[in-house]
Enzyme design. Sequence first.
Site, short mmCIF file in Angstrom:
data_model
loop_
_atom_site.label_atom_id
_atom_site.label_comp_id
_atom_site.label_asym_id
_atom_site.label_seq_id
_atom_site.Cartn_x
_atom_site.Cartn_y
_atom_site.Cartn_z
N SER A 170 0.82 -1.22 0.00
CA SER A 170 0.00 0.00 0.00
C SER A 170 0.86 1.26 0.00
CB SER A 170 -0.92 0.00 1.22
OG SER A 170 -1.69 -1.17 1.24
N1 SAM Z 1 -0.33 -5.23 4.02
C1 SAM Z 1 0.41 -5.54 2.82
C2 SAM Z 1 1.81 -5.00 2.86
O1 SAM Z 1 2.18 -4.34 3.83
O2 SAM Z 1 2.55 -5.30 1.91
C3 SAM Z 1 -0.30 -5.09 1.58
C4 SAM Z 1 -1.47 -5.90 1.30
S1 SAM Z 1 -2.10 -5.95 -0.33
C5 SAM Z 1 -2.75 -4.34 -0.53
C6 SAM Z 1 -3.51 -7.01 0.02
C7 SAM Z 1 -3.14 -8.45 0.30
O3 SAM Z 1 -4.31 -9.12 0.75
C8 SAM Z 1 -2.66 -9.19 -0.93
O4 SAM Z 1 -1.38 -9.73 -0.70
C9 SAM Z 1 -3.71 -10.28 -1.12
O5 SAM Z 1 -3.20 -11.49 -1.64
C10 SAM Z 1 -4.23 -10.44 0.29
N2 SAM Z 1 -5.56 -11.09 0.39
C11 SAM Z 1 -6.63 -10.97 -0.45
N3 SAM Z 1 -7.65 -11.71 0.00
C12 SAM Z 1 -7.21 -12.32 1.15
C13 SAM Z 1 -7.81 -13.23 2.06
N4 SAM Z 1 -9.06 -13.68 1.90
N5 SAM Z 1 -7.08 -13.64 3.12
C14 SAM Z 1 -5.79 -13.20 3.31
N6 SAM Z 1 -5.18 -12.36 2.45
C15 SAM Z 1 -5.87 -11.92 1.39
#
Ligand code: SAM
Length: 202
Positions: free
Chosen positions: A52
């Site tokens: 993000s």
């Molecule tokens: N917090 C992260 C960082 O600091 O790099 C950025 C997160 S990114 C915007 C969103 C993440 O949520 C992705 O890696 C995606 O694969 C994950 N995601 C999506 N659906 C999910 C789920 N149901 N359970 C866990 N992770 C999930």
Amino acid sequence: MVEKQIIARGIKDECVINAMLKVPRHLFIPEQYRHYAYSDSPVPIGYGQTISQPYIVALMTEELNVSSTDRVLEVGTGSGYQAAILAGLASEVYTIEIIEPLAKEAEARLKKLGYKNVKVKVGDGYLGWKEYSPFDRIIVTCAPTEIPEPLIEQLKDGGIMVIPVGSRGFQYLYRVKKVMGKIETEKITPVSFVPLTGPHAK
Ligand code: SAM
């Protein structure tokens, strides 16, 4: 980055500012995108996902109002950057990522950087992490269309959850408080997160 994108935009919490100053963001970004590490935008981390925008990380962390004794759940580990920021503020961080290689890479990165209070799990964050619940704080960094019921259940009474909720590409960030078993929600700002995926996504 911290001065121009975070303090200048109104983030005031000294603990959040210090945590953001300490974590080397470039080490959470694949080499080919490292020159964008401190830019004012999300950056690709592979598998169609992003780390993000720094301001959004700071804003969500400030809204979460973490204290040093808190146990925090994060849904959406991604690169592990947000987990590293939280690790400097909380007592324990539990983070769940649905894409296995991202979870494994983040786990190895956090270990290499010496974060000892972060546990990473491959799984569907919609379901939370019951074994370690209830949590003082929950942060969701992917967007569901509504607040997942298991996360409400796993939030401690008096606890706070920060979560983007809405449709693909357009959501509002909410601060959710659990007060005597009931949920109080407060809209913070419009945001655009990648969607929460998995069998429970609507
Ligand atoms: N917090 C992260 C960082 O600091 O790099 C950025 C997160 S990114 C915007 C969103 C993440 O949520 C992705 O890696 C995606 O694969 C994950 N995601 C999506 N659906 C999910 C789920 N149901 N359970 C866990 N992770 C999930």
